[in-house]
Write an enzyme that holds these catalytic residues in place. Structure first.
Site, PDB file in Angstrom:
ATOM      1  N   GLU A  98       0.906  -1.221  -0.002  1.00  0.00           N
ATOM      2  CA  GLU A  98       0.033  -0.052   0.058  1.00  0.00           C
ATOM      3  C   GLU A  98       0.756   1.207   0.128  1.00  0.00           C
ATOM      4  O   GLU A  98       0.479   2.293  -0.812  1.00  0.00           O
ATOM      5  CB  GLU A  98      -1.014   0.016   1.373  1.00  0.00           C
ATOM      6  CG  GLU A  98      -1.765   1.077   1.158  1.00  0.00           C
ATOM      7  CD  GLU A  98      -2.728   1.165   2.433  1.00  0.00           C
ATOM      8  OE1 GLU A  98      -3.582  -0.017   2.573  1.00  0.00           O
ATOM      9  OE2 GLU A  98      -2.652   1.961   3.681  1.00  0.00           O
TER      10      GLU A  98
ATOM     11  N   GLY B 150       9.211  44.642 -10.739  1.00  0.00           N
ATOM     12  CA  GLY B 150       8.294  45.862 -11.497  1.00  0.00           C
ATOM     13  C   GLY B 150       7.618  46.668 -10.821  1.00  0.00           C
ATOM     14  O   GLY B 150       7.094  46.651  -9.536  1.00  0.00           O
ATOM     15  N   MET B 151       7.068  47.813 -11.572  1.00  0.00           N
ATOM     16  CA  MET B 151       6.139  48.725 -10.891  1.00  0.00           C
ATOM     17  C   MET B 151       4.698  48.181 -10.493  1.00  0.00           C
ATOM     18  O   MET B 151       4.428  47.088 -10.757  1.00  0.00           O
ATOM     19  CB  MET B 151       5.940  49.745 -11.571  1.00  0.00           C
ATOM     20  CG  MET B 151       5.094  49.516 -12.981  1.00  0.00           C
ATOM     21  SD  MET B 151       4.939  50.861 -14.256  1.00  0.00           S
ATOM     22  CE  MET B 151       4.053  51.876 -13.282  1.00  0.00           C
ATOM     23  N   GLY B 152       4.186  48.846  -9.326  1.00  0.00           N
ATOM     24  CA  GLY B 152       2.974  48.405  -8.666  1.00  0.00           C
ATOM     25  C   GLY B 152       1.646  48.347  -9.567  1.00  0.00           C
ATOM     26  O   GLY B 152       1.673  49.231 -10.591  1.00  0.00           O
ATOM     27  N   GLY B 153       1.142  47.356  -9.546  1.00  0.00           N
ATOM     28  CA  GLY B 153      -0.095  47.120 -10.458  1.00  0.00           C
ATOM     29  C   GLY B 153      -0.082  46.362 -11.575  1.00  0.00           C
ATOM     30  O   GLY B 153      -1.101  46.281 -12.320  1.00  0.00           O
TER      31      GLY B 153
ATOM     32  N   LYS C 115       2.271  41.280 -10.414  1.00  0.00           N
ATOM     33  CA  LYS C 115       3.422  40.502  -9.846  1.00  0.00           C
ATOM     34  C   LYS C 115       2.830  39.448  -8.678  1.00  0.00           C
ATOM     35  O   LYS C 115       3.049  38.295  -8.918  1.00  0.00           O
ATOM     36  CB  LYS C 115       4.603  41.519  -9.310  1.00  0.00           C
ATOM     37  CG  LYS C 115       5.083  42.403  -9.938  1.00  0.00           C
ATOM     38  CD  LYS C 115       6.175  43.064  -9.192  1.00  0.00           C
ATOM     39  CE  LYS C 115       5.837  43.816  -8.089  1.00  0.00           C
ATOM     40  NZ  LYS C 115       4.786  45.121  -8.392  1.00  0.00           N
ATOM     41  N   THR C 116       1.885  39.800  -7.924  1.00  0.00           N
ATOM     42  CA  THR C 116       1.385  38.874  -7.053  1.00  0.00           C
ATOM     43  C   THR C 116       0.765  37.956  -7.847  1.00  0.00           C
ATOM     44  O   THR C 116       0.610  36.587  -7.354  1.00  0.00           O
ATOM     45  CB  THR C 116       0.453  39.780  -5.976  1.00  0.00           C
ATOM     46  OG1 THR C 116       1.364  40.582  -5.328  1.00  0.00           O
ATOM     47  CG2 THR C 116      -0.210  38.651  -5.091  1.00  0.00           C
TER      48      THR C 116
END
Length: 324
Positions: A92, A221-224, A227-228
């Site tokens: 198993e 890189g720049m915000g917005g 990236k997240t």
């Protein structure tokens, strides 16, 4: 051996390893940890498969059992001292670990009154030499040895590190619940250019390489610009291929020692399930290196704006050189 075909949708959240519930081999677990685990998991709404039928059906585990393993998102394997005395237990485990290596099953080991090192190095009751002398088993024993080594290297829970059994059960259920939440895939198909980003990042990660070095990649890189979102997509696609993983929420502005200590503790708790609470950032770095250094870990830090944040969690690229 695991079947090459698997159902598209999981029938169970958790496969509770039957081998640890067998009355003929698992009297040390069947009426204690396993029954408590089953009750705790199901009470949290976690669909759990626990088969109380016997496994002695021949040289292979039953098709019904194989389908149950393949139809689960996770397998919880309780490794007690009596575990390896049954070859059906080892069959198993072999099937479970083959699916884990393929990234099709998350595996959570519970070391119940045994040391992970005894499993890893096959000491004491985990010595399979007796099976090796059986000509009928000569070909499969190496696979069982590999399966034992693989599961011993996974992040799980050891009874010796818990105050009592109730605490251990709670830690297991909390970890499975967290992993279950993380497993739900996110639909990123409508994000423009996401495939190109994924190809580029995976190329940098070089997942197929045999090199054990720590890979550190930054998305800058720049915000917005997303990236997240790109990091979440990468985490969503790759986390199942690692022993353990952790995605931090936005840590922008975290740089004081007290905050960094909290961040270290969150990493240790979410990857190992241990509430260690190091007393200093430097001590936390040592704990992270020693406890996670020989695991395959995916760590994503979102919103990094201070070098101290990286140094607190993954400062050295040679963590894998630390002892277990």
């Amino acid at each position: 051996m695991a079947s090459s075909s698997a159902s598209c949708a999981s029938n169970y959240d958790v496969f509770l390893s039957k081998s640890s519930t067998l009355s003929f081999r698992g009297e040390d677990t069947r009426h204690s940890i396993v029954s408590h685990l089953y009750e705790a998991l199901t009470s949290r709404g976690i669909a759990t498969f626990k088969d109380d039928k016997r496994l002695e059906l021949g040289d292979h585990i039953s098709e019904e059992l194989q389908r149950a393993i393949e139809g689960s998102d996770f397998a919880v394997v309780v490794l007690s001292e009596n575990y390896p005395t049954s070859r059906w237990c080892l069959m198993e485990l072999q099937s479970i670990m083959e699916l884990q290596v393929e990234g099709r099953l998350g595996v959570f080991p519970v070391f119940y009154s045994v040391e992970p090192s005894a499993v890893r190095y096959q000491l004491g009751s985990f010595d399979l030499e007796g099976y090796q002398r059986d000509p009928k088993l000569a070909d499969v024993v190496p696979k069982w040895r590999q399966a034992l080594k693989l599961i011993a290297d996974l992040s799980g829970v050891a009874s010796g590190q818990c105050i009592d059994e109730a605490t251990m059960v709670r830690k297991i259920v909390e970890d499975i619940s967290r992993r279950k939440t993380l497993k739900h895939k996110i639909d990123f198909r409508n994000i423009v250019g996401v495939d190109t980003h994924m190809q580029g990042l995976k190329s940098l990660l070089d997942m197929d390489s045999n090199n054990d070095e720590v890979r550190m990649i930054g998305i800058w890189g720049m915000g917005g610009i997303g990236k997240t979102t790109i990091a979440k997509c990468l985490y969503d696609q790759l986390s199942s291929q690692f022993t353990t993983s952790y995605f931090t929420q936005d840590i922008k502005g975290i740089h004081k020692d007290l905050d960094l200590l909290h961040l270290q503790n969150k990493l240790l708790y979410n990857t190992l399930g241990d509430d260690i609470r190091p007393w200093s950032v430097e001590a936390g770095c040592e704990v992270i290196a020693s406890r996670l250094g020989n695991h395959k870990v995916l760590l994503v830090l979102d919103g990094v704006d201070k070098l101290a944040q990286i140094h607190a969690l993954a400062k050295e690229p040679n963590h894998h050189n630390h002892p277990r």
